[in-house]
Enzyme design. Sequence first.
Site, PDB file in Angstrom:
ATOM      1  N   ASP A  46       6.670  42.313 -44.729  1.00  0.00           N
ATOM      2  CA  ASP A  46       6.287  40.888 -44.769  1.00  0.00           C
ATOM      3  C   ASP A  46       4.772  40.721 -44.800  1.00  0.00           C
ATOM      4  O   ASP A  46       4.253  39.907 -45.546  1.00  0.00           O
ATOM      5  CB  ASP A  46       6.919  40.097 -43.610  1.00  0.00           C
ATOM      6  CG  ASP A  46       6.614  40.678 -42.235  1.00  0.00           C
ATOM      7  OD1 ASP A  46       6.192  41.846 -42.158  1.00  0.00           O
ATOM      8  OD2 ASP A  46       6.795  39.953 -41.235  1.00  0.00           O
ATOM      9  N   SER A 135      14.742  36.175 -32.765  1.00  0.00           N
ATOM     10  CA  SER A 135      13.813  35.086 -33.060  1.00  0.00           C
ATOM     11  C   SER A 135      14.236  33.721 -32.522  1.00  0.00           C
ATOM     12  O   SER A 135      14.453  32.770 -33.272  1.00  0.00           O
ATOM     13  CB  SER A 135      13.526  34.994 -34.559  1.00  0.00           C
ATOM     14  OG  SER A 135      12.294  34.326 -34.717  1.00  0.00           O
ATOM     15  N   GLU A 169       3.367  28.121 -34.607  1.00  0.00           N
ATOM     16  CA  GLU A 169       3.370  29.386 -33.844  1.00  0.00           C
ATOM     17  C   GLU A 169       2.029  30.119 -33.993  1.00  0.00           C
ATOM     18  O   GLU A 169       1.493  30.657 -33.035  1.00  0.00           O
ATOM     19  CB  GLU A 169       4.551  30.271 -34.270  1.00  0.00           C
ATOM     20  CG  GLU A 169       4.701  31.501 -33.387  1.00  0.00           C
ATOM     21  CD  GLU A 169       6.133  32.014 -33.235  1.00  0.00           C
ATOM     22  OE1 GLU A 169       7.090  31.299 -33.582  1.00  0.00           O
ATOM     23  OE2 GLU A 169       6.285  33.155 -32.759  1.00  0.00           O
ATOM     24  N   ASP A 181      11.002  34.499 -40.232  1.00  0.00           N
ATOM     25  CA  ASP A 181      11.925  33.983 -39.215  1.00  0.00           C
ATOM     26  C   ASP A 181      12.163  32.494 -39.403  1.00  0.00           C
ATOM     27  O   ASP A 181      13.287  32.003 -39.297  1.00  0.00           O
ATOM     28  CB  ASP A 181      11.353  34.215 -37.813  1.00  0.00           C
ATOM     29  CG  ASP A 181      11.071  35.680 -37.553  1.00  0.00           C
ATOM     30  OD1 ASP A 181      11.459  36.517 -38.396  1.00  0.00           O
ATOM     31  OD2 ASP A 181      10.467  35.986 -36.512  1.00  0.00           O
TER      32      ASP A 181
HETATM   33  P1  ADP Z   1      11.860  35.845 -29.734  1.00  0.00           P
HETATM   34  O1  ADP Z   1      11.815  37.244 -30.249  1.00  0.00           O
HETATM   35  O2  ADP Z   1      13.191  35.521 -29.096  1.00  0.00           O
HETATM   36  O3  ADP Z   1      11.430  34.847 -30.743  1.00  0.00           O
HETATM   37  P2  ADP Z   1       9.380  35.077 -28.523  1.00  0.00           P
HETATM   38  O4  ADP Z   1       8.624  35.655 -27.386  1.00  0.00           O
HETATM   39  O5  ADP Z   1       8.754  35.025 -29.849  1.00  0.00           O
HETATM   40  O6  ADP Z   1      10.797  35.815 -28.543  1.00  0.00           O
HETATM   41  O7  ADP Z   1       9.770  33.564 -28.154  1.00  0.00           O
HETATM   42  C1  ADP Z   1      10.421  33.292 -26.949  1.00  0.00           C
HETATM   43  C2  ADP Z   1       9.861  32.025 -26.340  1.00  0.00           C
HETATM   44  O8  ADP Z   1      10.401  30.871 -27.018  1.00  0.00           O
HETATM   45  C3  ADP Z   1      10.302  31.849 -24.887  1.00  0.00           C
HETATM   46  O9  ADP Z   1       9.432  32.534 -24.009  1.00  0.00           O
HETATM   47  C4  ADP Z   1      10.224  30.336 -24.714  1.00  0.00           C
HETATM   48  O10 ADP Z   1       8.891  29.927 -24.507  1.00  0.00           O
HETATM   49  C5  ADP Z   1      10.678  29.855 -26.088  1.00  0.00           C
HETATM   50  N1  ADP Z   1      12.142  29.653 -26.050  1.00  0.00           N
HETATM   51  C6  ADP Z   1      13.094  30.423 -26.575  1.00  0.00           C
HETATM   52  N2  ADP Z   1      14.326  29.950 -26.290  1.00  0.00           N
HETATM   53  C7  ADP Z   1      14.137  28.829 -25.566  1.00  0.00           C
HETATM   54  C8  ADP Z   1      15.003  27.871 -24.949  1.00  0.00           C
HETATM   55  N3  ADP Z   1      16.314  28.007 -24.995  1.00  0.00           N
HETATM   56  N4  ADP Z   1      14.451  26.826 -24.302  1.00  0.00           N
HETATM   57  C9  ADP Z   1      13.109  26.684 -24.213  1.00  0.00           C
HETATM   58  N5  ADP Z   1      12.246  27.564 -24.757  1.00  0.00           N
HETATM   59  C10 ADP Z   1      12.737  28.629 -25.409  1.00  0.00           C
HETATM   60 MG    MG Z   2       9.552  34.967 -31.741  1.00  0.00          MG
END
Ligand code: ADP
Ligand code: MG
Length: 397
Positions: A46, A135, A169, A181
Amino acid sequence: MSTTEPAKELTPLELARTAFEKAFEHRPDFLSRAPGRVNLMGGHVDYNDGLVLPVAVDLEVAVAFTPRDDRHIRIYAESFDETAEFDISELTPGSVGGWAAYPAGVAWAIAKADLPLSGLDAAVASNIPIGSGLSSSAALEVAFAAAFRQVSGLELPELKLAQLSQAAENNFVGVQCGIMDQVAAACALPGKALLLDCRTLGIRHVALPSGVRIVVLGTGIERQLRDSEYNERRRECAEAVKRLSAVDNDIRSLRDVEAEALQSLLRHLPPPLDRRARHVVGEIERVQLAAAALEASETERFGELMFASHRSLRDDFQVSSDELDGLVELARQAPGTVGARLTGAGFGGCTVNLATAALVDDFLDYVMENYHRLYGREADEFITDAARGVTVEKVGW
Ligand code: ADP
Ligand code: MG
């Protein structure tokens, strides 16, 4: 209903709706939802302007919401049992932290693009595990981008929702992610993989064979060095491009290197840059071949390309681990296998597998039992079909 029947788990949509009613004491007007994703083909391409082939999975973030007549935003997060509040006009990067930075960042990105934006009350719930490689962050952004589109009466195509989410982001939350994503969460179609050209943002939906299922297996290991190794690979790719552009100034990224020209160009790259370039150039070609194999209903060929992708990530890009190699090797021997490879950044994390639907239980039994026997730990398992990207619906009465 008998009293011994186990309670059915609520879906994220039901959870979000119930949480909204509890938090705001009236019914929401709308529901939006956006899925997590897993990438079937195209590892570490990517950020080299390459092609990737993700699918949306059937886990999702759901948002129940109602428009407001001012520019205020209130969001209750069911997963954290927390409410965040802010005004659209006061948003600047750094002004909102934690989970609320993601929806606030989307509002900020929409306002920054000079689009009209209204406030809302919302409740969010999700069944995407956080930080597990599926994601959850992109799903959260895209579900809110669709909610803001709805309350503000904006006419934005799904791809634009993905771009605004990535901007949120990158520039508001401060995470340097690519666009894959968000595009998967916004634009995916059920039963199809999404061929995305990360350079042009061109999209082609490619049907998956009906008799296969997607299995995501987690090693249960998160490597400490993951971020530094990832950044190192990005630096190596940039360095390879710098050296190759001195030979041919049409080369601005590894995407510009034709597979046929690669061999003669490799002598300009000292180790390990030669291996890194060989992976990226080969992988971009493999993604194209894999999409063509799906379109020609050559499922076995698709599986071979997944295994070839894994070998290249292991030997040339060197981002695998013993456990990832073990899971892929066990998948290769398992009944019903089509293909397997590490997915995501590597260094621990997950593999993605395709298995014949009728044999998926035997496939899982074989891999899980032997992984436990060989590595002394349980793998996390998740089975899915390719799901639909973001949707918004009005709540019925
Ligand atoms: P991922 O690989 O799952 O994308 P990231 O660290 O990039 O992991 O993103 C995760 C973050 O997104 C969490 O720490 C939180 O801040 C936000 N997030 C994810 N799911 C939720 C949810 N159900 N409610 C509120 N915030 C969430
Ligand atoms: Mg993420």
